[in-house]
Design an enzyme around this catalytic site. Structure first.
Site, PDB file in Angstrom:
ATOM      1  N   HIS A  91      24.339  39.363  48.474  1.00  0.00           N
ATOM      2  CA  HIS A  91      24.516  40.618  49.194  1.00  0.00           C
ATOM      3  C   HIS A  91      25.009  41.740  48.295  1.00  0.00           C
ATOM      4  O   HIS A  91      24.801  42.907  48.577  1.00  0.00           O
ATOM      5  CB  HIS A  91      25.315  40.393  50.477  1.00  0.00           C
ATOM      6  CG  HIS A  91      24.443  39.709  51.485  1.00  0.00           C
ATOM      7  ND1 HIS A  91      24.375  38.342  51.568  1.00  0.00           N
ATOM      8  CD2 HIS A  91      23.497  40.190  52.316  1.00  0.00           C
ATOM      9  CE1 HIS A  91      23.446  38.022  52.452  1.00  0.00           C
ATOM     10  NE2 HIS A  91      22.899  39.121  52.925  1.00  0.00           N
ATOM     11  N   CYS A 143      10.607  40.813  55.063  1.00  0.00           N
ATOM     12  CA  CYS A 143      11.795  41.676  55.002  1.00  0.00           C
ATOM     13  C   CYS A 143      12.768  41.190  53.941  1.00  0.00           C
ATOM     14  O   CYS A 143      13.859  41.705  53.814  1.00  0.00           O
ATOM     15  CB  CYS A 143      12.474  41.767  56.361  1.00  0.00           C
ATOM     16  SG  CYS A 143      13.086  40.194  56.951  1.00  0.00           S
TER      17      CYS A 143
HETATM   18  C1  PEP Z   1      16.091  36.762  53.752  1.00  0.00           C
HETATM   19  O1  PEP Z   1      16.646  35.660  53.758  1.00  0.00           O
HETATM   20  O2  PEP Z   1      15.096  37.042  53.049  1.00  0.00           O
HETATM   21  C2  PEP Z   1      16.595  37.836  54.627  1.00  0.00           C
HETATM   22  C3  PEP Z   1      15.927  38.973  54.745  1.00  0.00           C
HETATM   23  O3  PEP Z   1      17.787  37.644  55.247  1.00  0.00           O
HETATM   24  P1  PEP Z   1      19.217  37.772  54.502  1.00  0.00           P
HETATM   25  O4  PEP Z   1      18.958  38.272  53.117  1.00  0.00           O
HETATM   26  O5  PEP Z   1      20.055  38.692  55.300  1.00  0.00           O
HETATM   27  O6  PEP Z   1      19.697  36.364  54.540  1.00  0.00           O
END
Ligand code: PEP
Ligand code: MG
Length: 564
Positions: free
Chosen positions: A187, A485
């Site tokens: 993140h 995404c």
């Molecule tokens: C992913 O895992 O690609 C996603 C978009 O969700 P996050 O990054 O929030 O886990």
């Protein structure tokens, strides 16, 4: 001058910059609980002086920063002056403790009290920790931990950053970010991308670089050059000027060279980013990460509290699609009200939809809040569940969403099982959105937060692409939309490959929209499909990337010819 050396990591985006290094200090170790050798009077004097100078320094920072930062820092200065706290510190010193230990304990006690109050008060607990660390640092005569705040622009080197640190970075000062830990989908990386910070993560050995060394940070190459030569610096300065002079593709809907529409959507973590996303040409929202709103909450948010956030978001996209993800708690994004039990392997535990299902009322409240917000606004709301791994879970989520009055309910494909059974999953879900960050983590069995395995976390890997292709194929057969995404959608050339694999929309940090929009205009659908075949034929991620790059080089492509 020191010898030039290099650090290798995973670049976030394609930025290029240079500047002096400042390292994020390590958090201070907890002061030992040993009897004071100085006696209570001296300890009290030290404590009082440290509290006063900490308050003064924080206030000074606030004045220099101005704006809302000034108010936040003023509130922190008041914490250092709080009489309840200083009384508690004095009382603890009177029992024979050192000033450091008494400060540490008194602040920790107050912090627990705030956490117990929940809501806004509990959110202040982190600020209190910061003040505590500052006072203890004063007492020890060592630098204060936390993001350094000098009077000049610098490249921040850190092991990793807490989301709060990243969110509060002063971008007038921090020109680039290099971390020794953390993968490209941590993140920290996601927030860095969101803020368009030039960043490289997983650069092993970064914390051995001395402060004030000059470095070149080249995100496209994933390379940090320490102590570069004059010639290297001049070349980089020229390259930066040249990039600044380039004319961007005008903001508009995403499309390939042959006109095939590929809607470009935004990934958001709060409604605050909505205006900027619209300005950068987002055609809607492809992923709203609701858990980012409640990372500090100790209690499940109420329907009313959530509705406010969702209404604000939906109101920014009238007539546009907004895909909101139900709370994705667990592993790297724990929510204390959803992930109570300690787990050995949280990424493989009760996370995502599994955690929501174990707390069904929280899921129902969230869906209710979303339905209420949708009724008050003009956006086209789609909802989706995170970490769906079975057909049965798909049926469960779509049923609960429909019971809440929500029309369009889909699932995220982040686990290989869902990709492999995409034809069955999409028979029940209205759409799929592929989370390539987790899909890569689970396919390659490499923790997305672990620097030592960051090289495995590469969505160009043909195993990941083959899974994406399964979902694309199922979507085409059943006439259901399939978006991506995950961060893969923000890599311009990979985005073209994803479209070639049958992906119908791409969602990314708004900062990445321009680069992807420009790249899509360079190739036709036939070329994108050809690139997909080339990537799938490779044995590994690097090979796939290199092969597509070679096929996409101007001497090998002529989109116009293929369109006509
Ligand atoms: C992913 O895992 O690609 C996603 C978009 O969700 P996050 O990054 O929030 O886990
Ligand atoms: Mg995910």
């Amino acid at each position: 001058m020191a010898d030039t050396s290099e650090l290798h990591g995973v670049g976030i985006g394609r930025g290029l910059t240079f500047g002096p290094v400042l390292r994020m200090p390590e958090p201070l170790p907890e002061p030992l609980d040993i009897p004071s050798a100085l006696g209570p009077d001296v300890e009290k004097e030290h404590a009082t002086a440290a509290l006063a100078s900490t308050a003064a320094l924080i206030r000074l920072r606030g004045e220099r920063a101005g704006g809302t930062a000034k108010d936040v820092l003023e509130a922190q200065a008041f914490m250092a002056e709080d009489p309840t706290l200083s009384d508690d510190i004095v009382a603890r010193i009177d029992t024979g403790k050192t000033a450091e230990r008494a400060v540490f304990e008194a602040f920790a006690n107050f912090r627990d009290l705030l956490l117990g109050m929940g809501g806004y008060m509990s959110e202040r607990a982190t600020d209190l920790d910061d003040v505590s660390q500052r006072v203890v640092a004063q007492l020890r005569g060592v630098p204060v931990p936390g993001v350094p705040d000098p009077d000049y622009r610098f490249v921040l080197f850190a092991r990793d950053l807490a989301p709060a640190d990243t969110a509060l970075l002063d971008l007038d000062k921090v020109i680039a970010l290099v971390t020794s830990d953390g993968g490209p989908t941590s993140h920290t990386a996601i927030l860095a991308r969101e803020k368009s910070i030039v960043a490289i993560v997983g650069a092993a050995g970064a914390m051995d670089t001395p402060d004030d060394s000059v470095v070149i940070v080249d995100a496209a190459a994933g390379l940090v050059t320490v102590a570069p030569s004059e010639e290297q610096l001049e070349a980089v300065a020229a390259e930066i000027d040249q990039r600044a002079a380039q004319v961007p593709v005008p903001v508009g809907p995403g499309a390939l060279a042959d006109g095939t529409s590929v809607p470009l959507l935004a990934n958001l973590g709060s409604a605050e980013g909505a205006a900027e996303a619209v300005e950068l040409g987002a055609e809607g929202v492809g992923l709203f990460r609701t858990e980012f709103l409640f990372l500090d909450s100790t209690k499940a948010p109420t329907v009313e509290e959530q509705q406010k956030h969702y209404t604000k978001l939906l109101a920014a996209f009238p007539g546009k699609k907004v895909v909101v993800r139900a709370l994705d708690a667990g592993a790297d994004k724990p929510l204390s009200f959803l992930n109570a039990a300690a787990e050995e392997n949280p990424a493989l535990g009760l996370r995502g939809l599994r955690a929501l299902r174990a707390n069904e009322q929280i899921l129902r409240d969230q869906l209710q809040a979303l339905a209420n917000a949708a009724a008050d606004t003009e956006a086209e709301l789609w909802v989706m569940a995170p970490m769906v791994s079975t057909v049965e879970e798909t049926r469960y989520f779509t049923r609960v969403a429909r019971e809440a009055g929500l029309q369009t309910a889909g699932v995220m494909v982040e686990v290989p099982s869902s990709a492999l059974l995409a034809d069955r999953i999409l028979a029940d879900a209205d759409f799929a959105s592929i989370g390539t960050n987790d899909l890569t983590q689970y396919t390659l069995a490499a923790d997305r937060l672990l620097g030592s395995v960051a090289a495995f976390q590469d969505p160009w890997h043909p195993a990941v692409l083959r899974l994406v292709g399964e979902v694309g194929r199922a979507g085409r057969t059943l006439g259901k939309p399939v978006g991506v995404c995950g961060e893969a959608a923000a890599d311009p050339l990979l985005a073209v490959v994803l479209v070639g694999l049958g992906v119908t929309s791409l969602s990314m940090s708004p900062a990445a929209l321009a680069g992807v929009r420009a790249e899509l205009t360079r190739y036709t659908l036939a070329q994108a499909q050809e690139f997909a075949v080339i990537a799938l034929a490779a044995n590994g991620a690097n090979e796939a990337r290199a092969a597509v790059l070679a096929a996409a080089s101007p001497s090998n492509t002529n989109p116009k010819e293929k369109v006509e």
